[in-house]
Every structure is written in C-alpha cells, then in structure tokens.
Design a protein around this motif. Structure first.
Motif, PDB file in Angstrom:
ATOM      1  N   GLY A   1       0.827  -1.192   0.000  1.00 45.24           N
ATOM      2  CA  GLY A   1       0.000   0.000   0.000  1.00 45.24           C
ATOM      3  C   GLY A   1       0.863   1.245   0.000  1.00 45.24           C
ATOM      4  O   GLY A   1       2.036   1.205   0.379  1.00 45.24           O
ATOM      5  N   VAL A   2       0.277   2.352  -0.435  1.00 48.86           N
ATOM      6  CA  VAL A   2       0.962   3.644  -0.440  1.00 48.86           C
ATOM      7  C   VAL A   2       0.079   4.662   0.274  1.00 48.86           C
ATOM      8  O   VAL A   2      -1.100   4.829  -0.065  1.00 48.86           O
ATOM      9  N   LEU A   3       0.662   5.327   1.269  1.00 54.86           N
ATOM     10  CA  LEU A   3      -0.016   6.431   1.949  1.00 54.86           C
ATOM     11  C   LEU A   3       0.703   7.724   1.602  1.00 54.86           C
ATOM     12  O   LEU A   3       1.897   7.871   1.880  1.00 54.86           O
TER      13      LEU A   3
ATOM     14  N   PHE B   1     -11.898   4.386   6.220  1.00 51.53           N
ATOM     15  CA  PHE B   1     -11.774   4.533   4.776  1.00 51.53           C
ATOM     16  C   PHE B   1     -11.356   3.208   4.148  1.00 51.53           C
ATOM     17  O   PHE B   1     -10.501   2.500   4.691  1.00 51.53           O
ATOM     18  N   LEU B   2     -11.920   2.901   3.004  1.00 56.04           N
ATOM     19  CA  LEU B   2     -11.438   1.786   2.201  1.00 56.04           C
ATOM     20  C   LEU B   2     -10.462   2.352   1.176  1.00 56.04           C
ATOM     21  O   LEU B   2     -10.837   3.218   0.375  1.00 56.04           O
ATOM     22  N   PRO B   3      -9.216   1.922   1.188  1.00 56.99           N
ATOM     23  CA  PRO B   3      -8.246   2.489   0.253  1.00 56.99           C
ATOM     24  C   PRO B   3      -8.642   2.200  -1.192  1.00 56.99           C
ATOM     25  O   PRO B   3      -9.288   1.182  -1.485  1.00 56.99           O
TER      26      PRO B   3
ATOM     27  N   ALA C   1      -4.109   2.372  -1.946  1.00 57.36           N
ATOM     28  CA  ALA C   1      -3.610   3.742  -1.839  1.00 57.36           C
ATOM     29  C   ALA C   1      -4.576   4.641  -1.091  1.00 57.36           C
ATOM     30  O   ALA C   1      -5.798   4.497  -1.206  1.00 57.36           O
ATOM     31  N   MET C   2      -3.995   5.580  -0.331  1.00 54.68           N
ATOM     32  CA  MET C   2      -4.771   6.609   0.344  1.00 54.68           C
ATOM     33  C   MET C   2      -4.010   7.931   0.234  1.00 54.68           C
ATOM     34  O   MET C   2      -2.797   7.976   0.428  1.00 54.68           O
ATOM     35  N   SER C   3      -4.741   8.990  -0.091  1.00 57.00           N
ATOM     36  CA  SER C   3      -4.127  10.303  -0.273  1.00 57.00           C
ATOM     37  C   SER C   3      -5.162  11.383  -0.016  1.00 57.00           C
ATOM     38  O   SER C   3      -6.365  11.185  -0.239  1.00 57.00           O
ATOM     39  N   MET C   4      -4.676  12.539   0.426  1.00 59.47           N
ATOM     40  CA  MET C   4      -5.569  13.687   0.567  1.00 59.47           C
ATOM     41  C   MET C   4      -6.146  14.088  -0.790  1.00 59.47           C
ATOM     42  O   MET C   4      -7.239  14.662  -0.868  1.00 59.47           O
TER      43      MET C   4
ATOM     44  N   GLN D   1      -8.679   1.250   6.359  1.00 59.26           N
ATOM     45  CA  GLN D   1      -8.798  -0.194   6.554  1.00 59.26           C
ATOM     46  C   GLN D   1      -7.956  -0.916   5.496  1.00 59.26           C
ATOM     47  O   GLN D   1      -8.461  -1.372   4.474  1.00 59.26           O
ATOM     48  N   TRP D   2      -6.651  -1.000   5.781  1.00 59.13           N
ATOM     49  CA  TRP D   2      -5.744  -1.689   4.868  1.00 59.13           C
ATOM     50  C   TRP D   2      -6.028  -3.184   4.882  1.00 59.13           C
ATOM     51  O   TRP D   2      -6.339  -3.760   5.929  1.00 59.13           O
ATOM     52  N   ASP D   3      -5.889  -3.815   3.724  1.00 60.48           N
ATOM     53  CA  ASP D   3      -6.246  -5.225   3.585  1.00 60.48           C
ATOM     54  C   ASP D   3      -4.993  -6.094   3.514  1.00 60.48           C
ATOM     55  O   ASP D   3      -4.428  -6.317   2.441  1.00 60.48           O
ATOM     56  N   ASN D   4      -4.536  -6.552   4.690  1.00 57.20           N
ATOM     57  CA  ASN D   4      -3.489  -7.575   4.775  1.00 57.20           C
ATOM     58  C   ASN D   4      -2.226  -7.192   4.002  1.00 57.20           C
ATOM     59  O   ASN D   4      -1.766  -7.934   3.130  1.00 57.20           O
ATOM     60  N   LEU D   5      -1.654  -6.030   4.315  1.00 59.99           N
ATOM     61  CA  LEU D   5      -0.462  -5.543   3.613  1.00 59.99           C
ATOM     62  C   LEU D   5       0.814  -6.125   4.212  1.00 59.99           C
ATOM     63  O   LEU D   5       0.960  -6.227   5.426  1.00 59.99           O
ATOM     64  N   ASP D   6       1.755  -6.479   3.336  1.00 61.01           N
ATOM     65  CA  ASP D   6       3.106  -6.806   3.787  1.00 61.01           C
ATOM     66  C   ASP D   6       3.894  -5.528   4.039  1.00 61.01           C
ATOM     67  O   ASP D   6       4.663  -5.432   5.001  1.00 61.01           O
ATOM     68  N   PHE D   7       3.711  -4.541   3.150  1.00 59.70           N
ATOM     69  CA  PHE D   7       4.423  -3.269   3.268  1.00 59.70           C
ATOM     70  C   PHE D   7       3.472  -2.110   3.007  1.00 59.70           C
ATOM     71  O   PHE D   7       2.724  -2.113   2.026  1.00 59.70           O
TER      72      PHE D   7
END
Length: 266
Positions: free
Chosen positions: A38-40, A69-71, A79-82, A111-117
């Motif tokens: 994921g990327v924030l 929030f659902l990314p 991904a999540m961003s302003m 609500q990240w879904d099972n991220l490794d990174f």
C-alpha cells in the motif's frame, strides 16, 4: 496498525528530489515480487500519488460502517491520499494541527487489507508529520532519497538525524538523478555532481540501495499515471527499482526475524 505488517517511510528532508516517483515505483517493484503493498501519501499540502497512480479526479474512497476509509486500488496497490478527499486544484490553507489531524485520520482510520508493506510518501521537512508518524505507529525503517548535489545533502542529513532521534532505522539511500541520460544520443552527464549518495551512506554507516538516472521517460511515465516499473518492466530503471525493493524487503524481514539488518551507527 491492523492489516499492516511493515511500515516503511520514504523521505528526503527536501522537496524536488523525486521522492514521490521513487515511492510509487518502489511500491510497484515490491508488488511485482509478490508482496501486498500500500501507499499512503502523507504530503497533505501537495499530494501527488493520485496522478502518479492514474486515479481519476473525483474518485473518492468509500467508508465502512465503523467510519473507516477503504483504500483505493491502482495497479495492484492499495492507496490513500488527501488528493482523494478534495479537489486537486484546491489549496490546503491549513495550520499545523489541522494537517496533523488529517494525516492521523488517514494513517489510523484506513482499513488496509493484509499488507506486507505500507510505504509512506513523506512530505519535505522534519516537522509535525514526521514526528506524528514516529509516535503513533511502529515504523520498520526509512528509505532516504537524495540527489548528488551538496544542497540536497544538507537537508538529507537533517532528515536522517530526525529518524535517529526517534529510533527509526535507515534502510539505505537512493541516489536519484545521478546522471542525465540523453535518450536520443546516449550521452551522459553528471548535472548534479557525483558521489553525494556515497558520502551520505559512509557518514551514517548505511548503504546506497541504488542510483537512478535523470531521464525524460521516468518523468513522462509518472505524470501519465503509469510509472516506469509497470510501463517498462524490462528497462534498466525498472531493474534498478527491483533491486532496491529486494534489498528493502530483505532488510526489513531480517530485522523482524532477529537476523542482521542494515542500519546507521549511533
């Protein structure tokens, strides 16, 4: 954080060194190696990941029943961003507490879904956002992005010192814009000088994870929403990102399994 194994900050201390481009390509390279990524986008004032990921204007994240929030998903990344929350033309004329509040909300209520990174694209500087990140969640490490020039290194040193103060290990340095490469004639020139990444790595007892050229294609592909790693997977640039991703994953995984890891000296 639920749903996230490892958090890696991608930072520079300075703007304009290509940190966001490195973040998105590194995320895609990790994803290509089989990780869930994921990327924030933590740059509240100037978010850019929406455009780099090809997310269309006006696409908004949905909310769950418990107000999380659902990314959004793009190129296999979460991904999540302003930029997903507001009109991209709108200036964020906010004071520090509002910026920190928005960052905290994206950080802890997605609500990240099972991220490794989870890669966090950090804003320039060493202020509120950086301190909030270090205080709120366990950060596995930081990747530092710089150009070779001395002016960039001044702020990069401050960024590394900040991570030292909050006990976040530096996984290594990415030297961006190492050489200008002319795609027509093949000529190369060290426009921003040479050896900057090596000097920083030696000074802080870390490593240079990779060197990236200054080329037209990297910029064009990022602007178009299809970064180099997915548009030109067999290019030398994409191979460099793949190598950087492999080193980052090995270092983080080793540190959390009790094995050796890359870090800076005290």
């Amino acid at each position: 954080m639920d749903g996230v194994k490892h958090i890696v900050a991608v930072a520079s201390g300075k703007g304009g060194v290509g940190k966001s481009t490195v973040t998105v390509n590194l995320a895609l390279a990790l994803s290509a190696q089989g990780y869930r990524v994921g990327v924030l986008d933590a740059d509240i004032y100037g978010p850019s990941q929406a455009q780099m990921l090809g997310v269309k204007e006006g696409v908004r994240p949905q909310a769950t029943e418990d107000n999380k929030f659902l990314p959004l998903e793009a190129h296999g990344l979460q991904a999540m961003s302003m930029a997903f929350m507001v009109n991209t033309r709108e200036a964020m004329v906010w004071r520090g507490p509002m910026v920190v509040g928005a960052f905290q909300q994206m950080l802890t209520q997605t609500q990240w879904d099972n991220l490794d990174f989870l890669l966090i694209d950090m804003p320039p500087g060493t202020g509120d956002i950086q301190l909030t990140l270090a205080q709120k969640v366990p950060v596995s490490g930081a990747v530092i992005v710089t150009t070779p020039q001395d002016i960039a290194l001044l702020d990069v040193r401050k960024g590394i010192e900040m991570f030292r103060k909050v006990n976040v290990p530096v996984l290594g340095v990415v030297e961006n814009m190492s050489l200008y490469h002319c795609e027509n004639c093949g000529h190369e020139a060290a426009i921003f000088g040479t050896g900057g990444g090596d000097r920083i790595a030696e000074e802080y007892d870390t490593t240079v994870l990779g060197r990236l050229p200054l080329t037209l294609s990297i910029r064009e592909l990022a602007d178009s929403g299809r970064p180099s790693v997915i548009s030109e997977p067999d290019s030398s640039v994409s191979r460099t990102f793949a190598d950087i991703a492999k080193q980052v994953a090995q270092s983080v995984n080793a540190s959390h399994s009790g094995g050796p890891t890359i870090s800076f000296s005290e």
